[in-house]
Write a protein that holds these residues in place. Sequence first.
Motif, short mmCIF file in Angstrom:
data_model
loop_
_atom_site.label_atom_id
_atom_site.label_comp_id
_atom_site.label_asym_id
_atom_site.label_seq_id
_atom_site.Cartn_x
_atom_site.Cartn_y
_atom_site.Cartn_z
N ALA A 1 -5.56 4.18 -15.95
CA ALA A 1 -6.45 5.34 -16.04
C ALA A 1 -7.69 5.15 -15.16
N THR A 2 -8.25 3.94 -15.18
CA THR A 2 -9.43 3.64 -14.37
C THR A 2 -9.09 3.71 -12.88
N ALA A 3 -7.90 3.20 -12.51
CA ALA A 3 -7.48 3.23 -11.11
C ALA A 3 -7.29 4.67 -10.62
N ILE A 4 -6.71 5.52 -11.47
CA ILE A 4 -6.52 6.93 -11.10
C ILE A 4 -7.86 7.62 -10.94
N GLU A 5 -8.78 7.36 -11.88
CA GLU A 5 -10.12 7.96 -11.80
C GLU A 5 -10.83 7.54 -10.52
N SER A 6 -10.75 6.24 -10.19
CA SER A 6 -11.40 5.75 -8.97
C SER A 6 -10.76 6.34 -7.72
N THR A 7 -9.44 6.49 -7.75
CA THR A 7 -8.73 7.08 -6.60
C THR A 7 -9.16 8.51 -6.37
N LYS B 1 0.29 4.15 -3.42
CA LYS B 1 -0.46 3.06 -2.78
C LYS B 1 -1.96 3.20 -3.04
N ASP B 2 -2.46 4.45 -3.05
CA ASP B 2 -3.88 4.66 -3.33
C ASP B 2 -4.23 4.11 -4.71
N ILE B 3 -3.38 4.40 -5.69
CA ILE B 3 -3.61 3.92 -7.05
C ILE B 3 -3.47 2.40 -7.10
#
Length: 262
Positions: free
Chosen positions: A166-172, A189-191
């Motif tokens: 969830a944090t990775a998606i938010e940052s992406t 790859k972005d995630i």
Amino acid sequence: MSFLHPCYNWLYTQAQDAVLNVLAAGPIPKHVAFVMDGNRRYARRKQAKVQQGHSDGFLALRRMLEICLKLGVRCVTAYAFSIENFKRSPEEVDALMNLAEEKLLELCQHGELLEQYGVRLNVLGKKELFPERVQIAARKAEEMTRQNDRAILNLCMPYTSRDEIATAIESTINDALVEDRPRASISEKDIDDHLMTTMPLDVLIRTSGVKRLSDFLLWQCCEDTQIQFTDTYWPDFGLWDFVPILLDYQRKVWTRTSLHVL
């Protein structure tokens, strides 16, 4: 093995190193992860306090880390504390926080193993949930090993894979908005680039006989990840539990290689 006569200790160490040298001649996983399960049941079996089970579990982690480093494993990731563990009794949570602070500071004061093998320590997770004293100890331990680049030890605490994803998606998404990219252009790859650890996982081991992932490295578990379950409680886990797992890994690697050749 410290209860043995020094001579037997020496012979045991020599035998262990000989086994490791033989195993190292075959393919070795680059990334091994441990779900360190069974500390509490181990303590109950020993009629000891739960805190003793967790303390012996940290000794097992050091033991397995050294074995992995001798074999040439590049990255070891250990599930040390789940975000969900904060729901346990206040007494157990306090004991775990004390133990985490103690062991992190111990690494700072006696970090010979990490220095010998050039290990960089990363504490992965929602560290702001920790008491300030544990956060300080974590930062100090990470900073002490910042220049090491030959191997990696990831301690996941406090961590869950759902929170990581969830944090990775938010940052992406936030990065995409800043760069004025359409959301449709966001890729896997972005995630992956925003995850706490991006190295593909070769072997995932869970001890104590429980057969579930418990919200650990769900994104990193790819089609080639070998998931291994063992009945041994984590504080008892050692080389002789690891050998059949590693041999199974090597057999499957050789099988895949043979199929590709054909």
